[in-house]
Design a protein around this motif. Structure first.
Motif, PDB file in Angstrom:
ATOM      1  N   LYS A 173       3.047 -47.152   9.734  1.00 53.27           N
ATOM      2  CA  LYS A 173       1.630 -46.706   9.111  1.00 53.27           C
ATOM      3  C   LYS A 173       1.370 -47.094   7.721  1.00 53.27           C
ATOM      4  O   LYS A 173       0.356 -47.687   7.601  1.00 53.27           O
ATOM      5  N   GLU A 174       2.296 -46.795   7.011  1.00 55.14           N
ATOM      6  CA  GLU A 174       2.176 -46.841   5.314  1.00 55.14           C
ATOM      7  C   GLU A 174       2.214 -48.453   5.389  1.00 55.14           C
ATOM      8  O   GLU A 174       1.624 -48.891   4.430  1.00 55.14           O
ATOM      9  N   CYS A 175       3.186 -49.533   5.902  1.00 55.43           N
ATOM     10  CA  CYS A 175       2.912 -50.655   5.614  1.00 55.43           C
ATOM     11  C   CYS A 175       1.770 -51.281   6.156  1.00 55.43           C
ATOM     12  O   CYS A 175       1.181 -52.268   5.681  1.00 55.43           O
ATOM     13  N   ILE A 176       1.027 -50.917   7.352  1.00 54.90           N
ATOM     14  CA  ILE A 176       0.041 -51.350   7.779  1.00 54.90           C
ATOM     15  C   ILE A 176      -1.183 -51.109   6.768  1.00 54.90           C
ATOM     16  O   ILE A 176      -1.884 -52.073   6.367  1.00 54.90           O
ATOM     17  N   LEU A 177      -1.201 -49.948   6.354  1.00 54.21           N
ATOM     18  CA  LEU A 177      -2.265 -49.494   5.436  1.00 54.21           C
ATOM     19  C   LEU A 177      -1.927 -50.201   4.055  1.00 54.21           C
ATOM     20  O   LEU A 177      -2.992 -50.924   3.705  1.00 54.21           O
ATOM     21  N   SER A 178      -0.861 -50.661   3.654  1.00 58.57           N
ATOM     22  CA  SER A 178      -0.716 -51.415   2.412  1.00 58.57           C
ATOM     23  C   SER A 178      -1.032 -52.939   2.631  1.00 58.57           C
ATOM     24  O   SER A 178      -1.811 -53.248   1.847  1.00 58.57           O
ATOM     25  N   GLY A 179      -1.135 -53.247   3.875  1.00 56.27           N
ATOM     26  CA  GLY A 179      -1.287 -54.770   4.134  1.00 56.27           C
ATOM     27  C   GLY A 179      -2.805 -54.664   4.121  1.00 56.27           C
ATOM     28  O   GLY A 179      -3.772 -55.726   3.459  1.00 56.27           O
ATOM     29  N   LEU A 180      -3.396 -53.766   4.941  1.00 57.64           N
ATOM     30  CA  LEU A 180      -4.953 -53.637   4.723  1.00 57.64           C
ATOM     31  C   LEU A 180      -5.589 -53.694   3.666  1.00 57.64           C
ATOM     32  O   LEU A 180      -6.749 -54.240   3.270  1.00 57.64           O
ATOM     33  N   LEU A 181      -5.176 -52.633   2.592  1.00 57.18           N
ATOM     34  CA  LEU A 181      -5.551 -52.467   1.409  1.00 57.18           C
ATOM     35  C   LEU A 181      -5.514 -53.664   0.507  1.00 57.18           C
ATOM     36  O   LEU A 181      -6.376 -54.025  -0.343  1.00 57.18           O
ATOM     37  N   SER A 182      -4.347 -54.378   0.628  1.00 57.22           N
ATOM     38  CA  SER A 182      -3.872 -55.424  -0.140  1.00 57.22           C
ATOM     39  C   SER A 182      -4.954 -56.864   0.144  1.00 57.22           C
ATOM     40  O   SER A 182      -5.680 -57.498  -0.732  1.00 57.22           O
ATOM     41  N   VAL A 183      -5.147 -56.960   1.525  1.00 55.57           N
ATOM     42  CA  VAL A 183      -6.216 -57.794   2.171  1.00 55.57           C
ATOM     43  C   VAL A 183      -7.567 -57.617   1.569  1.00 55.57           C
ATOM     44  O   VAL A 183      -8.369 -58.514   1.148  1.00 55.57           O
TER      45      VAL A 183
END
Length: 444
Positions: free
Chosen positions: A15-25
């Motif tokens: 969950k944290e990795c998906i959020l980190s990716g979405l926020l970076s994008v």
């Protein structure tokens, strides 16, 4: 490390990795830290030696189980619905280019002591041994209604407003018996208990449509897909994505203490004497234990076997759902089995999981109905883990905490949590209208 970030993410769980990716994008400056020296947190993937250390306390697994490195045993194994939200997120972020998916062979349901293929279309309903001849016809009519239903086209609604009509009322119109309702609700719509019967039917109809559309997508025996080498690939793929957009990853950072200002708002994270400042914190429950409450417990067994699960048409990858009513329980039980065909075990070996929301303190006897379906096992491990939910007001303290992973063996509930958190953090809804065919190239 003494810099300022928009968001600091703690823990490299899925969950944290998906959020980190979405926020970076989205263009936010993200620092991602983990106290462990490996990716994945609770949802990590272990080789055989790591598995042995965790459950047997030694690093010498029996030689007959094969090479340790050929094992990629996911600690939170979940199949991915081919047309579901997670695939849309993966395509939206372009993470699909780092992953290879393969269709899952089978989707089954436990009914009256036997395992049956889940019928998902009107034609399959007619062939299914789950129902008698008259019930098959009624079920076929219901499936056709669901297949033809379009939210935007009132002509397909047959005079019913599914935002008001309950699932129970809709099913009553087609005269389906409890047995049929059981597999439709739990194995097709993937509800985890029976509350859905008294809720508006639209959600269940949408879930059934998603199942049927996902099934058609890869033309396999199930609506699910799974990455080659297991889910351990996902956090690493998102870590790569984040790095492409300028995010920073730091593993093996002890403590990771969240700092708060005078108003109680999170303002940074300290590790090894250095503090990184931030506006918001995203983390799993283990990093802010005083802001979460225990809401349940998952009991599970992990088995290594030398054969597929019996009665599943020799499927090398399969999900079996055991609806609560069939077992006289308050919650469903799930079987997950994957094998060398998805590169998660050596040739000839199968990894099976049995999981459920724990209702007692004895996982071994509680999981028995599921374990009995596995046939002979080479090794079996048992464990329970607590499930936590946040109790904080994220608008007040700027801490956005994910919920623990549930007992399900599919990703639908996990993604809902991620998308809700994304909206809380950014104030916007993620647009998931993507070209689903973008994940097709990775099938084989």
């Amino acid at each position: 490390m003494d810099e300022e970030y928009d968001v600091i993410v703690l823990g490299t769980g899925l969950k944290e990795c998906i959020l980190s990716g979405l926020l970076s994008v989205d263009g936010l400056k993200v620092l991602h830290m983990d106290r462990n020296d490996y990716y994945g947190g609770e949802s990590t993937s272990l080789n055989l030696i790591q598995l042995w250390k965790r459950f047997r306390g030694s690093d010498k697994p029996p030689a007959q189980l094969g090479a340790s490195r050929d094992y990629n045993v996911d600690m939170i194994p979940k199949y991915i619905m081919a047309n579901g939200e997670l695939v849309r997120v993966l395509i939206h972020t372009d993470v699909t280019k780092y992953l290879y998916f393969k269709a899952v062979d089978g989707s089954f349901v436990y009914n009256k002591g036997k395992v049956h293929k889940v019928p998902a279309t009107d034609m399959e309903a007619l062939k299914s041994p789950l129902m008698g001849i008259f019930e098959k016809r009624r079920a076929r009519k219901f499936f056709i209604y669901v297949q033809d239903y379009k939210e935007s086209d009132p002509k397909t609604h047959e005079g019913m407003d599914l935002t008001k009509v309950t699932t129970k009322q809709l099913i009553a119109k087609y005269g389906l018996d409890d047995n049929t309702v059981d597999f439709i609700g739990h194995a097709l719509a993937l509800h985890r208990d029976d509350r859905y019967l008294d809720e508006p039917a639209l959600d269940t109809v949408k879930r059934m449509k998603l199942y049927a559309e996902s099934l058609l997508r890869f033309a396999g025996g199930s609506p699910y897909i799974y990455p080659l080498y297991g889910l351990g690939e996902l956090p690493q793929a998102f870590a790569r994505l984040s790095a492409v957009y300028g995010g920073t990853y730091m593993l093996n950072k002890p403590e990771c203490k969240v700092e708060f200002d005078r108003e109680g708002k999170a303002c940074g994270v300290t590790s090894e004497g250095e503090t990184a400042k931030c506006k918001k914190i995203v983390c799993d429950p283990s990093y802010l234990p005083d802001k979460v409450k225990k809401v349940g417990k998952v009991a599970r067994a992990i088995a290594i076997m030398s054969h597929p699960i019996p009665s599943t048409n020799d499927s090398h990858s399969v999900q079996v759902i055991l609806p609560q009513k069939q077992l006289g329980r308050k919650s469903d039980m799930y079987l997950f089995c994957c094998s060398y065909s998805h590169n998660v075990a050596p040739k000839g070996k199968f990894i099976a999981f049995v999981s459920t929301e724990a209702e007692t303190d004895n996982p071994e006897s509680e999981l028995k109905p599921g374990i009995d379906l596995l046939g002979p096992v080479d090794e079996i491990f048992f464990e329970t883990y607590d499930r936590y939910e946040p109790v904080n007001e994220s608008g007040v303290d700027n801490c956005f905490i994910s919920t623990s992973y549930d007992a399900t063996t599919h990703f639908e509930s996990t993604v809902v949590d991620v998308l809700n958190l994304y909206t809380l953090i950014t104030g916007k809804v993620l647009d998931l209208n993507v070209d689903l065919s973008a994940a097709r190239a990775a099938e084989e």
